[in-house]
Write an enzyme that holds these catalytic residues in place. Structure first.
Site, PDB file in Angstrom:
ATOM      1  N   ASN A 206      -0.109  11.758   0.330  1.00  0.00           N
ATOM      2  CA  ASN A 206       0.611  10.525   0.004  1.00  0.00           C
ATOM      3  C   ASN A 206       1.239  10.641  -1.372  1.00  0.00           C
ATOM      4  O   ASN A 206       0.747  11.406  -2.202  1.00  0.00           O
ATOM      5  CB  ASN A 206      -0.366   9.340  -0.006  1.00  0.00           C
TER       6      ASN A 206
ATOM      7  N   LYS B  40      -5.716  -1.742  -2.236  1.00  0.00           N
ATOM      8  CA  LYS B  40      -6.826  -1.482  -1.310  1.00  0.00           C
ATOM      9  C   LYS B  40      -7.544  -2.798  -0.988  1.00  0.00           C
ATOM     10  O   LYS B  40      -7.930  -3.051   0.141  1.00  0.00           O
ATOM     11  CB  LYS B  40      -7.817  -0.495  -1.934  1.00  0.00           C
TER      12      LYS B  40
ATOM     13  N   TYR C 178       0.878  -1.168   0.000  1.00  0.00           N
ATOM     14  CA  TYR C 178       0.000   0.000   0.000  1.00  0.00           C
ATOM     15  C   TYR C 178       0.918   1.222   0.000  1.00  0.00           C
ATOM     16  O   TYR C 178       2.090   1.124  -0.341  1.00  0.00           O
ATOM     17  CB  TYR C 178      -0.909  -0.125   1.243  1.00  0.00           C
TER      18      TYR C 178
ATOM     19  N   ARG D 264      -6.213  10.414 -10.592  1.00  0.00           N
ATOM     20  CA  ARG D 264      -5.459  11.086  -9.502  1.00  0.00           C
ATOM     21  C   ARG D 264      -5.011  10.013  -8.532  1.00  0.00           C
ATOM     22  O   ARG D 264      -5.660   9.739  -7.552  1.00  0.00           O
ATOM     23  CB  ARG D 264      -6.341  12.135  -8.836  1.00  0.00           C
TER      24      ARG D 264
ATOM     25  N   ASP E  90     -13.824   6.604  -1.217  1.00  0.00           N
ATOM     26  CA  ASP E  90     -12.836   6.453  -0.151  1.00  0.00           C
ATOM     27  C   ASP E  90     -12.100   7.761   0.130  1.00  0.00           C
ATOM     28  O   ASP E  90     -11.806   8.082   1.281  1.00  0.00           O
ATOM     29  CB  ASP E  90     -11.857   5.362  -0.593  1.00  0.00           C
ATOM     30  N   ASP E  91     -11.786   8.506  -0.911  1.00  0.00           N
ATOM     31  CA  ASP E  91     -10.968   9.716  -0.722  1.00  0.00           C
ATOM     32  C   ASP E  91     -11.756  10.821  -0.029  1.00  0.00           C
ATOM     33  O   ASP E  91     -11.199  11.590   0.746  1.00  0.00           O
ATOM     34  CB  ASP E  91     -10.424  10.199  -2.071  1.00  0.00           C
TER      35      ASP E  91
ATOM     36  N   GLU F 224     -12.236   5.137  -6.022  1.00  0.00           N
ATOM     37  CA  GLU F 224     -10.893   5.442  -5.518  1.00  0.00           C
ATOM     38  C   GLU F 224     -10.109   6.279  -6.512  1.00  0.00           C
ATOM     39  O   GLU F 224     -10.054   5.950  -7.706  1.00  0.00           O
ATOM     40  CB  GLU F 224     -10.150   4.109  -5.287  1.00  0.00           C
ATOM     41  N   ASP F 225      -9.530   7.329  -6.027  1.00  0.00           N
ATOM     42  CA  ASP F 225      -8.556   8.126  -6.785  1.00  0.00           C
ATOM     43  C   ASP F 225      -9.065   8.587  -8.154  1.00  0.00           C
ATOM     44  O   ASP F 225      -8.334   8.525  -9.158  1.00  0.00           O
ATOM     45  CB  ASP F 225      -7.226   7.374  -6.879  1.00  0.00           C
TER      46      ASP F 225
END
Ligand SMILES: NC(=O)C1=CN([C@@H]2O[C@H](COP(=O)(O)OP(=O)(O)OC[C@H]3O[C@@H](n4cnc5c(N)ncnc54)[C@H](OP(=O)(O)O)[C@@H]3O)[C@@H](O)[C@H]2O)C=CC1
Ligand SMILES: CC(=O)C(=O)O
Ligand SMILES: [Mg+2]
Length: 549
Positions: free
Chosen positions: A401, A160, A88, A142, A254-255, A231-232
């Protein structure tokens, strides 16, 4: 040992007898004469540790997962603090950047713009449709703070989902990593002959919206029992897809929501420590964000609950939060603002644009500074000293991150605050010694909550994931600290306890789903909390020993 039900006849009635069996042994000669599970685990661990570079360790672990899923997850569970950063963040960031080079065999589902009109057909190629329960879906636009990585975003979905398995005991066969490939604007990738994705720029917003409508509809037809984690996605799409789909399908982002939940949880514990030192009431905290993207605004929204829990109104809670983006402090008089930034835009500042972070800190006098900006080193010595001048225990959360984009490192925060900082970062940092004391950094990463949210939503067969379920997850995590962890001033529990924590979070999520009437498992409503917790733990998948041998 494996439990097996064997049918037998008694008085003319067929019954089932529980018998224990060892896993089936392979035919003699197909394994070496001396193979013991415990020794093999040592062998795998020493092979892993023999690699110098994190990316090599990542590659080794992915191969181990393919060859021997059980051993991979045994290592994950036994060595969580060592292995999580390898599968991760931060290492998964490098894996995404280099995916075209390190790619060995396909993993997950790639749904590309070429599949428009026949997405359902592509989804039906997934080999374990009946078992599928959770998909992590990214469009690679992203990835962490690394920007548009196109089809190379797949490892983020895989990583994830590995944490869903390790952290919440979701069956590996129930996980579906999905990368939507609708082109990339990453020029370097488009020119790379090894790039694995579509060689075209990203499609327009209108084309993307149409594509996602088809994708989501087909997902619900092909995988009727599936929970989706977005996600992202880049910020504009993250907000718009969450709001267009959340009332139609079971999903969360999630973000925006996972990060909001994990930061609210850490903040609840951090604010208590900070207020104990300053004597300031919890309701008087003031939070400054550097970064106003999906993560910054998502966390801001969730942190309003912190103030509302202290009795403040919506409006009073909103006014405890200030946002800064690449143009400086966000306020009404600054000019046109992106839609997602308007909610927290200040109407009580009328001066000239303010861009210097130290100047903004001296104006706002925040008790907490949160970074979701991808701006490495933004919390420099001047910034941390300014925060420390206003607060006996400043709260600093550099949450970007991977590690190399973190707004500051833990040792810097300790040094420049003279050991007074209350700290959590997105990616892990080592503990520090300060004046004879050991100081521990928190990891404010959505990995603490998404496995439990997912487990709770899956077990309750939730028709949708509501805001209250996300908040319940957050409060469940905040309450999960043990006395020993509180004694060490930790603001998040130790990651080694992730399975227990995920079970607690799942319990809170299920109870909330029941209260809101979105659960579809009436039999769970009959259970008291202790029985429900037992049920949740009983549903968790555990790796077996030596299954491949
Ligand atoms: N810890 C965790 O669990 C999580 C961490 N993250 C991390 O959060 C980071 C941001 O993600 P996301 O919100 O989706 O990304 P975005 O790109 O949408 O947001 C970045 C924000 O930072 C601002 N910014 C960029 N440069 C500067 C600068 N020089 N000064 C001030 N502000 C700046 C941008 O300003 P502008 O709007 O003007 O462009 C934007 O508001 C990523 O690194 C990601 O990995 C994300 C989710 C979870
Ligand atoms: C942790 C995470 O989801 C991110 O950085 O995007
Ligand atoms: Mg993310």
């Amino acid at each position: 040992m494996v439990v097996v039900l064997t049918p037998y006849w008694f008085n003319g009635v067929q019954k089932l007898k529980v018998v224990s069996q060892s896993p089936p042994q392979p035919p003699r000669g197909l394994t070496p004469p001396s193979m013991q599970a415990s020794v093999h685990k040592i062998r795998c661990l020493s092979q892993l540790r023999s690699k110098d570079k994190s990316l090599e360790k990542y590659i080794y672990l992915q191969q181990l997962k393919d060859a021997d899923t059980n051993m991979f997850y045994q290592l994950c569970l036994d060595h969580m603090p060592e292995i999580t950063p390898l599968i991760y963040t931060p290492t998964v960031g490098d894996a995404c950047l280099q995916y075209s080079q390190i790619f060995r065999r396909p993993d997950g589902l790639f749904v590309s713009y070429k599949d428009k009109g026949s997405i359902g057909k592509v989804l039906r190629n997934w080999p374990r449709i009946d078992e599928a329960r959770i998909a992590v879906v990214t469009d690679g636009s992203r990835i962490l703070g690394l920007g548009d990585l196109g089809a190379n975003g797949m490892p983020i979905a895989i990583g994830k989902l590995s944490l869903y398995v390790a952290g919440a005991g979701i069956r590996p066969s129930s996980t579906v990593p999905i990368c939507i490939d609708v082109g990339t604007d990453n020029k370097k990738f488009l020119e790379d002959p090894l790039y694995i994705g579509l060689r075209q720029p990203r499609i327009s917003e209108a084309e993307m919206n149409e594509f996602m409508e088809e994708f989501m509809y087909e997902m619900s037809v092909v995988f009727p029992e599936l929970l989706i984690q977005f996600e992202d996605f880049s910020t504009d799409k993250a907000f718009s897809f969450l709001s267009s789909f959340r009332d139609r399908y079971p999903l969360f982002n999630d973000d925006i929501q996972g990060t909001g939940a994990v930061v609210l949880s850490g903040f609840l514990n951090a604010a208590k420590l900070s207020s104990a030192a300053s004597g300031r009431p919890l309701a008087d905290h003031r939070i400054l964000f550097l970064g106003a993207g999906s993560a910054g605004v998502g966390v801001g929204m969730q942190l309003m609950s912190f103030f509302k829990l202290q009795g403040l109104s919506d409006e009073e809670a909103r006014r405890r939060i200030w946002l800064v983006d690449s143009q400086g402090l966000i306020y009404d008089g600054r000019g046109k603002l992106a839609e997602h930034k308007k909610f927290f835009s200040r109407n009580d500042y009328t001066g000239a644009p303010m861009t210097d972070l130290v100047e903004i800190i001296n104006y706002v006098k925040p008790t907490a500074l949160l970074g979701l900006s991808t701006l490495k080193g933004a919390f420099n010595q001047g910034v941390i000293e300014a925060m420390s001048a206003h607060n006996p225990r400043p709260i600093l959360f550099p949450l970007s991150n991977p590690v190399r984009l973190s707004e500051c490192e833990f040792h810097e925060a300790v040094q420049w605050s003279r050991g007074r900082v209350i700290f959590a970062s997105g990616s892990p940092f080592p503990e520090q010694q300060h004046e004879g004391r050991t100081l521990y950094p928190g990891q404010g990463n959505n990995m603490y909550v998404f496995p439990g949210i997912g487990l709770g939503a899956i077990l309750s067969k939730a028709a949708s994931v509501t805001d209250s379920m996300i908040e319940a997850a957050s409060l469940g995590l905040a309450d999960a600290l043990t006395d020993e962890e509180r004694g060490l001033e930790l603001i998040y529990p130790r990651i080694e306890r992730i399975r227990d924590i995920s079970a607690q979070i799942a319990l809170a999520v299920i109870r909330c789903a029941q209260k809101e009437g979105v659960d579809r498992t009436p039999h769970l409503q009959q259970l008291d909390d202790a029985e429900l917790l037992k049920h949740i733990k009983g549903k968790m998948w555990n790796p077996e020993h030596m299954s491949h041998l």
